[in-house]
Motif scaffolding. Sequence first.
Motif, mmCIF file in Angstrom:
data_model
loop_
_atom_site.group_PDB
_atom_site.id
_atom_site.type_symbol
_atom_site.label_atom_id
_atom_site.label_comp_id
_atom_site.label_asym_id
_atom_site.label_seq_id
_atom_site.Cartn_x
_atom_site.Cartn_y
_atom_site.Cartn_z
ATOM 1 N N PRO A 150 -88.811 85.248 -20.339
ATOM 2 C CA PRO A 150 -88.402 83.859 -20.354
ATOM 3 C C PRO A 150 -88.826 83.342 -19.204
ATOM 4 O O PRO A 150 -88.813 83.849 -18.166
ATOM 5 C CB PRO A 150 -87.007 83.810 -20.464
ATOM 6 C CG PRO A 150 -86.816 85.328 -20.132
ATOM 7 C CD PRO A 150 -87.507 86.164 -20.257
ATOM 8 N N VAL A 151 -89.127 82.023 -19.212
ATOM 9 C CA VAL A 151 -89.465 81.314 -18.067
ATOM 10 C C VAL A 151 -88.029 80.908 -17.307
ATOM 11 O O VAL A 151 -87.244 80.297 -17.773
ATOM 12 C CB VAL A 151 -90.041 79.900 -18.242
ATOM 13 C CG1 VAL A 151 -90.303 79.110 -16.867
ATOM 14 C CG2 VAL A 151 -91.675 80.162 -18.878
ATOM 15 N N PRO A 152 -87.880 81.657 -16.135
ATOM 16 C CA PRO A 152 -86.513 81.071 -15.229
ATOM 17 C C PRO A 152 -86.229 79.730 -14.853
ATOM 18 O O PRO A 152 -87.196 78.821 -15.023
ATOM 19 C CB PRO A 152 -86.925 81.907 -14.179
ATOM 20 C CG PRO A 152 -88.323 82.059 -13.969
ATOM 21 C CD PRO A 152 -88.868 81.825 -15.063
ATOM 22 N N GLU A 153 -84.862 79.347 -14.898
ATOM 23 C CA GLU A 153 -84.642 78.285 -14.452
ATOM 24 C C GLU A 153 -85.013 77.848 -12.755
ATOM 25 O O GLU A 153 -85.225 78.939 -12.232
ATOM 26 C CB GLU A 153 -83.058 78.047 -14.451
ATOM 27 C CG GLU A 153 -82.596 78.037 -16.117
ATOM 28 C CD GLU A 153 -83.091 77.050 -16.717
ATOM 29 O OE1 GLU A 153 -83.230 76.005 -16.341
ATOM 30 O OE2 GLU A 153 -83.129 77.037 -18.012
ATOM 31 N N ALA A 154 -84.883 76.562 -12.397
ATOM 32 C CA ALA A 154 -85.329 76.308 -11.196
ATOM 33 C C ALA A 154 -84.322 77.128 -10.273
ATOM 34 O O ALA A 154 -83.309 77.349 -10.604
ATOM 35 C CB ALA A 154 -85.321 74.994 -10.823
ATOM 36 N N LEU A 157 -93.701 83.990 -12.085
ATOM 37 C CA LEU A 157 -93.011 83.097 -11.196
ATOM 38 C C LEU A 157 -92.157 83.720 -10.210
ATOM 39 O O LEU A 157 -91.688 83.248 -8.973
ATOM 40 C CB LEU A 157 -92.019 82.172 -11.829
ATOM 41 C CG LEU A 157 -92.796 81.019 -12.671
ATOM 42 C CD1 LEU A 157 -91.894 80.540 -13.642
ATOM 43 C CD2 LEU A 157 -93.465 79.965 -11.812
ATOM 44 N N ASP A 158 -92.399 85.246 -9.976
ATOM 45 C CA ASP A 158 -91.546 85.743 -8.794
ATOM 46 C C ASP A 158 -92.580 86.669 -8.260
ATOM 47 O O ASP A 158 -92.213 87.920 -7.596
ATOM 48 C CB ASP A 158 -90.268 86.802 -9.427
ATOM 49 C CG ASP A 158 -89.334 86.782 -8.190
ATOM 50 O OD1 ASP A 158 -89.257 86.423 -7.226
ATOM 51 O OD2 ASP A 158 -88.475 87.862 -8.509
ATOM 52 N N LYS A 159 -93.704 86.309 -8.140
ATOM 53 C CA LYS A 159 -94.892 87.091 -7.292
ATOM 54 C C LYS A 159 -95.450 86.076 -6.299
ATOM 55 O O LYS A 159 -95.937 84.904 -6.745
ATOM 56 C CB LYS A 159 -95.935 87.403 -8.533
ATOM 57 C CG LYS A 159 -97.083 87.746 -7.927
ATOM 58 C CD LYS A 159 -98.042 88.135 -9.008
ATOM 59 C CE LYS A 159 -99.485 88.597 -8.602
ATOM 60 N NZ LYS A 159 -100.383 87.341 -8.049
ATOM 61 N N GLY A 160 -95.535 86.305 -5.307
ATOM 62 C CA GLY A 160 -96.163 85.806 -4.062
ATOM 63 C C GLY A 160 -97.425 86.150 -3.649
ATOM 64 O O GLY A 160 -98.165 87.090 -4.438
ATOM 65 N N VAL A 204 -97.027 76.427 -6.900
ATOM 66 C CA VAL A 204 -96.315 76.694 -7.960
ATOM 67 C C VAL A 204 -94.778 76.935 -7.659
ATOM 68 O O VAL A 204 -94.116 76.368 -8.433
ATOM 69 C CB VAL A 204 -96.979 78.021 -8.629
ATOM 70 C CG1 VAL A 204 -95.981 78.733 -9.527
ATOM 71 C CG2 VAL A 204 -98.289 77.845 -9.044
ATOM 72 N N ALA A 205 -94.522 77.577 -6.531
ATOM 73 C CA ALA A 205 -92.952 77.676 -6.246
ATOM 74 C C ALA A 205 -92.336 76.445 -5.969
ATOM 75 O O ALA A 205 -91.357 76.360 -6.410
ATOM 76 C CB ALA A 205 -93.051 78.762 -4.970
ATOM 77 N N HIS A 210 -91.717 74.513 -9.118
ATOM 78 C CA HIS A 210 -90.725 75.085 -10.080
ATOM 79 C C HIS A 210 -89.308 74.873 -9.475
ATOM 80 O O HIS A 210 -88.307 74.716 -10.095
ATOM 81 C CB HIS A 210 -91.098 76.414 -10.227
ATOM 82 C CG HIS A 210 -90.202 77.325 -11.150
ATOM 83 N ND1 HIS A 210 -90.493 76.913 -12.789
ATOM 84 C CD2 HIS A 210 -88.989 78.172 -11.365
ATOM 85 C CE1 HIS A 210 -89.637 77.585 -13.248
ATOM 86 N NE2 HIS A 210 -88.754 78.209 -12.589
ATOM 87 N N HIS A 211 -89.289 75.067 -8.190
ATOM 88 C CA HIS A 211 -87.964 75.113 -7.493
ATOM 89 C C HIS A 211 -87.422 73.656 -7.099
ATOM 90 O O HIS A 211 -86.163 73.398 -7.037
ATOM 91 C CB HIS A 211 -87.992 76.091 -6.325
ATOM 92 C CG HIS A 211 -87.939 77.458 -6.779
ATOM 93 N ND1 HIS A 211 -87.037 77.997 -7.471
ATOM 94 C CD2 HIS A 211 -88.883 78.289 -6.329
ATOM 95 C CE1 HIS A 211 -87.606 79.602 -7.469
ATOM 96 N NE2 HIS A 211 -88.716 79.588 -6.865
ATOM 97 N N LEU A 212 -88.258 72.684 -6.804
ATOM 98 C CA LEU A 212 -87.856 71.660 -6.065
ATOM 99 C C LEU A 212 -88.187 70.135 -6.740
ATOM 100 O O LEU A 212 -87.655 69.238 -6.357
ATOM 101 C CB LEU A 212 -88.456 71.497 -4.697
ATOM 102 C CG LEU A 212 -88.127 72.704 -3.754
ATOM 103 C CD1 LEU A 212 -88.847 72.476 -2.238
ATOM 104 C CD2 LEU A 212 -86.568 72.573 -3.407
#
Length: 346
Positions: free
Chosen positions: A153-157, A255-258, A266-267, A270-272
Amino acid sequence: MTSEWLKRDGAVVENPGDEVAWHYGDPLREQRRLAGEGAVVDRGDRRILTVTGAERLTWLHSLTTQHLTALEAGRGTELLVLSPNGHVEHHANVFDDGETTWLDTEAADGDGLRGYLERMRFFTPVEIADVTADWALVTYTGDDSLTEPDRLPVPEAKFAAGTLPPRPSVIYHGESTTSGGFRRRTDQLGIATVDMLVPRVESASVPERSGLPVSGRWAFDVLRIPAERPVVGVDTDHRTIPHEAAALLACAVHLDKGCYRGQETVARVHHLGKPPRRLVSLHLDGSEEHPPAVGADVKAGPRTAGRVGTAGRHYEDGMVALALLRRNVADDPETVYDVEGSRARR
């Protein structure tokens, strides 16, 4: 290279020089078969690249949006290459057979993707080859014998780091074949959809060997529209970021890979924040006989709201199109658009 499929009865190309058939005389029936009992599509115009070497997955992991270090043999996924500012530059579907990572991409992007990979190889012991002359992709529907895709699943912000499993965001189950190619189930048309890589000399005989009727590229592309599956470079432009196309974000981005080019964008989005545009499917009123051209303006009132990508006549829904629209417009389900004289709605 011209496909032997073009010698089939009724084969019609959209443009002179096209390598695959647009349709075989009855595009609406071909759609119906592809979406129903099953059919097979020649996708031999896709570019096929291979990456070999013990470090191939670690190396590709470092360059792309996908988490590839844990990709098992006999499995596939998708990846993106982004610009430093996070814009989508390249897209590829992936399959690894334990010794070779196969990448297939749009014909127009083959040279660009290969060139990028060659430039980034440096001293990494990997080899990159274009094997399009020897291998061809076909896609067929109506077969659910392979396990369906496994999607994260695509995670929430502002999700907590470490909460997403360290594996591809989507895993396409598949298998190597006796010919040296593979089968890979993607369901990219919203139904059981399987890609098969075969030796090019065997490609034209796939319909007879499978017992499936043929469908053209028109049918395949129109069925992508309700599934909102974009083609990079057709349904996207040079400013597109992954969050603007939900299918690309879900299937090609972990989305949890840097530590890859464009990851900061991307980050941050997604987060802001929210992406400035959204890729959506539109229903047109059918007042125009022909579908709008790629790049045609979509207007909301007097203002341009975005652009059209893939468009065509769906066998059930009539004229449909993918469009990249400003987010504040796309988020309003009541908006009525104008597309080259046709009225359109979400």
